[in-house]
Design a protein around this motif. Structure first.
Motif, PDB file in Angstrom:
ATOM      1  N   THR A   6      30.060  10.285   8.823  1.00  0.00           N
ATOM      2  CA  THR A   6      29.733   9.049   8.108  1.00  0.00           C
ATOM      3  C   THR A   6      29.704   9.263   6.596  1.00  0.00           C
ATOM      4  O   THR A   6      29.771   8.295   5.829  1.00  0.00           O
ATOM      5  N   ASP A   7      29.604  10.513   6.158  1.00  0.00           N
ATOM      6  CA  ASP A   7      29.631  10.845   4.732  1.00  0.00           C
ATOM      7  C   ASP A   7      30.942  11.548   4.382  1.00  0.00           C
ATOM      8  O   ASP A   7      30.981  12.430   3.524  1.00  0.00           O
ATOM      9  N   ALA A   8      32.016  11.125   5.061  1.00  0.00           N
ATOM     10  CA  ALA A   8      33.297  11.828   4.945  1.00  0.00           C
ATOM     11  C   ALA A   8      33.819  11.851   3.520  1.00  0.00           C
ATOM     12  O   ALA A   8      34.351  12.871   3.067  1.00  0.00           O
ATOM     13  N   LEU A   9      33.669  10.750   2.781  1.00  0.00           N
ATOM     14  CA  LEU A   9      34.239  10.688   1.435  1.00  0.00           C
ATOM     15  C   LEU A   9      33.574  11.714   0.519  1.00  0.00           C
ATOM     16  O   LEU A   9      34.255  12.419  -0.230  1.00  0.00           O
ATOM     17  N   PHE A  10      32.262  11.840   0.586  1.00  0.00           N
ATOM     18  CA  PHE A  10      31.563  12.830  -0.253  1.00  0.00           C
ATOM     19  C   PHE A  10      31.983  14.241   0.130  1.00  0.00           C
ATOM     20  O   PHE A  10      32.216  15.096  -0.735  1.00  0.00           O
ATOM     21  N   THR A  11      32.094  14.501   1.429  1.00  0.00           N
ATOM     22  CA  THR A  11      32.493  15.832   1.899  1.00  0.00           C
ATOM     23  C   THR A  11      33.898  16.175   1.425  1.00  0.00           C
ATOM     24  O   THR A  11      34.160  17.285   0.941  1.00  0.00           O
ATOM     25  N   LEU A  12      34.817  15.205   1.559  1.00  0.00           N
ATOM     26  CA  LEU A  12      36.200  15.438   1.157  1.00  0.00           C
ATOM     27  C   LEU A  12      36.321  15.666  -0.343  1.00  0.00           C
ATOM     28  O   LEU A  12      36.984  16.602  -0.795  1.00  0.00           O
ATOM     29  N   PHE A  13      35.676  14.805  -1.143  1.00  0.00           N
ATOM     30  CA  PHE A  13      35.859  14.963  -2.578  1.00  0.00           C
ATOM     31  C   PHE A  13      35.110  16.191  -3.113  1.00  0.00           C
ATOM     32  O   PHE A  13      35.529  16.793  -4.102  1.00  0.00           O
ATOM     33  N   SER A  14      34.034  16.610  -2.438  1.00  0.00           N
ATOM     34  CA  SER A  14      33.334  17.827  -2.855  1.00  0.00           C
ATOM     35  C   SER A  14      34.220  19.055  -2.627  1.00  0.00           C
ATOM     36  O   SER A  14      34.342  19.930  -3.494  1.00  0.00           O
ATOM     37  N   ALA A  15      34.849  19.121  -1.461  1.00  0.00           N
ATOM     38  CA  ALA A  15      35.759  20.238  -1.176  1.00  0.00           C
ATOM     39  C   ALA A  15      36.947  20.219  -2.125  1.00  0.00           C
ATOM     40  O   ALA A  15      37.437  21.268  -2.557  1.00  0.00           O
ATOM     41  N   ALA A  16      37.415  19.008  -2.460  1.00  0.00           N
ATOM     42  CA  ALA A  16      38.566  18.869  -3.357  1.00  0.00           C
ATOM     43  C   ALA A  16      38.188  19.110  -4.810  1.00  0.00           C
ATOM     44  O   ALA A  16      39.054  19.093  -5.683  1.00  0.00           O
ATOM     45  N   THR A  17      36.907  19.309  -5.110  1.00  0.00           N
ATOM     46  CA  THR A  17      36.458  19.695  -6.445  1.00  0.00           C
ATOM     47  C   THR A  17      36.197  21.195  -6.520  1.00  0.00           C
ATOM     48  O   THR A  17      36.499  21.846  -7.525  1.00  0.00           O
ATOM     49  N   LEU A  18      35.654  21.748  -5.458  1.00  0.00           N
ATOM     50  CA  LEU A  18      35.363  23.177  -5.401  1.00  0.00           C
ATOM     51  C   LEU A  18      36.634  24.023  -5.475  1.00  0.00           C
ATOM     52  O   LEU A  18      36.717  24.990  -6.247  1.00  0.00           O
ATOM     53  N   LEU A  19      37.633  23.664  -4.691  1.00  0.00           N
ATOM     54  CA  LEU A  19      38.844  24.484  -4.597  1.00  0.00           C
ATOM     55  C   LEU A  19      39.617  24.577  -5.916  1.00  0.00           C
ATOM     56  O   LEU A  19      39.994  25.682  -6.327  1.00  0.00           O
ATOM     57  N   PRO A  20      39.882  23.464  -6.622  1.00  0.00           N
ATOM     58  CA  PRO A  20      40.605  23.619  -7.888  1.00  0.00           C
ATOM     59  C   PRO A  20      39.814  24.393  -8.935  1.00  0.00           C
ATOM     60  O   PRO A  20      40.404  25.100  -9.754  1.00  0.00           O
TER      61      PRO A  20
END
Length: 497
Positions: A377-391
């Motif tokens: 249910t918090d997919a957007l936060f999880t996705l954008f957090s991972a997409a911030t950590l990796l770069p």
């Protein structure tokens, strides 16, 4: 005895080649389209309000400055090693082939997750307001899945059409975002709905300890606000991933990077000020679609929805560029026989002149990742957090590589930092160190799990490569052979001449 570097160079020349047809504006459009403030801000603004309150927008200039320093360093690196595969190529030549493979896999992991994060933004934050329906995890999943397949189809069929669409979408975003900013300020001012006090409100966040750096497992509220900018101002280096398709890449690509960061930084700050001043009660409940709500409330149904359609086009274009960049990375690693299923992914379709198989493969990986997060249910936060950590991890490695190897790099054919090299390097390192420390917060446990799982999968495949052929199986041409490889192509000889 034959020179292994020369053999590797000949193999690269003989491999199927991409067509060099990307213009300077299209290179800029790739960097601009990947960053896409419409995408990043629409995705992360609600999360920023929840963690930092409206005053969190003032972290934006800090992020823009930090990422500009990073863009300058990566631009200097791209000017010296202008080869498709960007960080994979750079790490292989500046470090060693094993390290290069690891960085290539991390880059692929980032591109796969950010593709899902960006496309998920459309059904999660825009379409419910635009089309007037109630958003849910289920409909967000299948709409995002359809978007990924549509983007893959366009990329697979024609690079020229893809670049043309993206260039037009960037123009739409530029004109549309500037027009949206003017309308929001104008209508908001004359209707008396601009409340500039919002810009300095902490909203529902306690003022006590607001600027604190936090503890070992928690980050202070204002510092958490930097994640919105850190998620948005990434991907400018995607222009370097199309180096072998760009005219005069050593000059064009660095310029595309820093121009994208600067222009998007300025436009984004103005947009954030307008939206935040028009937010309404800063201490009210945070909507799942805060920016779309402001746009439709202030500008009315018809104009508001027309501008939201512009936002959808911008976000779709951003996902398109991400998928395009991912296919080029997979193709480059497969060309060197290093990606899982490389026999299948290294081919260029003889009629379409696109890496068709690599495109379909990346799209399928995106679907798997999307399915894994479908029940969150918090997919957007999880996705954008991972997409911030990796770069942030990738940028830190690239900056350090440049710092330690800059004196042994090939001579640049275009961009150079000159006397500002050391100050820019130091500022980039300070910024990236600060950003990475933020991810100690306990709220990022899911992104760390994703990163760990993807690295584990990569480690298993890397181990199989090394067991079969040792480090010799990962041999790369040395840096001095890069110019020779590029010069062997007629179009590159013409460019250099």
């Amino acid at each position: 005895m034959a020179n292994p570097d020369l053999i590797a160079s000949k193999d690269l020349i003989a491999a199927p080649a991409l067509q060099r047809n990307i213009t300077p504006f299209q290179s800029f459009a790739v960097a601009f389209g990947f960053v896409s403030i419409a995408t990043g801000i629409f995705s992360a603004y609600g999360a920023m309000l929840s963690t930092s309150g409206p005053m969190g927008i003032w972290t934006w200039p800090l992020v823009v400055f930090g990422q500009l320093m990073v863009a300058l360093v990566l631009g200097a690196l791209a000017a010296r090693i202008p080869v498709t595969g960007y960080v994979y190529q750079w790490a292989s030549r500046l470090g060693n082939p094993v390290f290069g493979w690891i960085m290539g896999w991390i880059s692929f992991t980032f591109l796969a997750i950010v593709l899902c994060a960006v496309d998920y933004t459309i059904p999660a934050t825009v379409l419910p307001v635009l089309l007037g329906y109630t958003g849910s995890v289920e409909n967000a999943w299948w709409i995002t899945a359809c978007l990924i397949f549509a983007q893959a189809g366009m990329i697979a069929l024609s690079t020229k059409v893809t670049q043309g669409f993206n260039a037009r979408a960037v123009m739409v975003q530029l004109i549309g975002m500037i027009g949206l900013i003017i309308l929001l300020f104008g209508v908001g001012h004359f209707s008396g709905q601009m409340h500039y006090a919002n810009l300095f409100s902490t909203g529902n966040i306690a003022a006590t300890g607001y600027f604190s750096l936090g503890s070992m497992t928690a980050v202070g509220p204002w510092v958490m606000g930097t994640l919105m900018g850190a998620f948005t101002i990434v991907g400018f280096e995607s222009a370097a991933n199309l180096a072998e398709e760009t005219h005069d890449p050593a000059r064009v690509i660095p310029r595309a990077m820093w121009q994208a960061v600067l222009s998007l930084g300025l436009i984004g700050m103005l947009f954030l000020i307008a939206v935040t001043a028009l937010l309404g009660d800063p201490q009210g409940p945070v909507s799942a679609t805060p920016i779309a709500d402001v746009v439709t409330r202030i500008l009315g149904g018809y104009i508001g929805k027309a501008l939201l359609i512009m936002v959808v086009i911008s976000i779709y274009s951003c996902g398109l560029v991400i998928l395009l960049s991912a296919t080029r990375l997979v193709w480059a690693m497969s060309r060197d026989q290093r990606f899982p299923g490389w026999h299948y992914f290294r081919t260029i379709h003889p009629r379409l002149h696109t890496p068709l198989n690599a495109t379909l493969g990346v799209a399928l990986v995106g679907q798997v990742i999307l399915a894994a997060f479908s029940g969150d249910t918090d997919a957007l936060f999880t996705l954008f957090s991972a997409a911030t950590l990796l770069p942030a991890m990738i940028y830190a490695v690239c900056v350090l590589m440049y710092a330690f190897k800059r004196h042994s790099l090939p001579a640049t054919q275009g961009f150079s930092l000159g006397v500002f090299e050391v100050p820019v390097l130091l500022l980039a390192m300070l910024w990236l160190g600060f950003e990475l420390v933020i991810f100690r917060d306990a709220s990022f446990i899911k992104p760390w799990i994703y990163v760990g799982l993807m690295l584990l999968i990569g480690a298993v495949y890397l181990a199989s490569l090394l067991l079969r052929g040792g480090t010799a199986a990962l041999k790369m041409p040395d840096m001095e052979s890069i110019d020779a490889v590029m010069d062997a192509r007629p179009e590159d000889r013409a460019n250099r001449g």
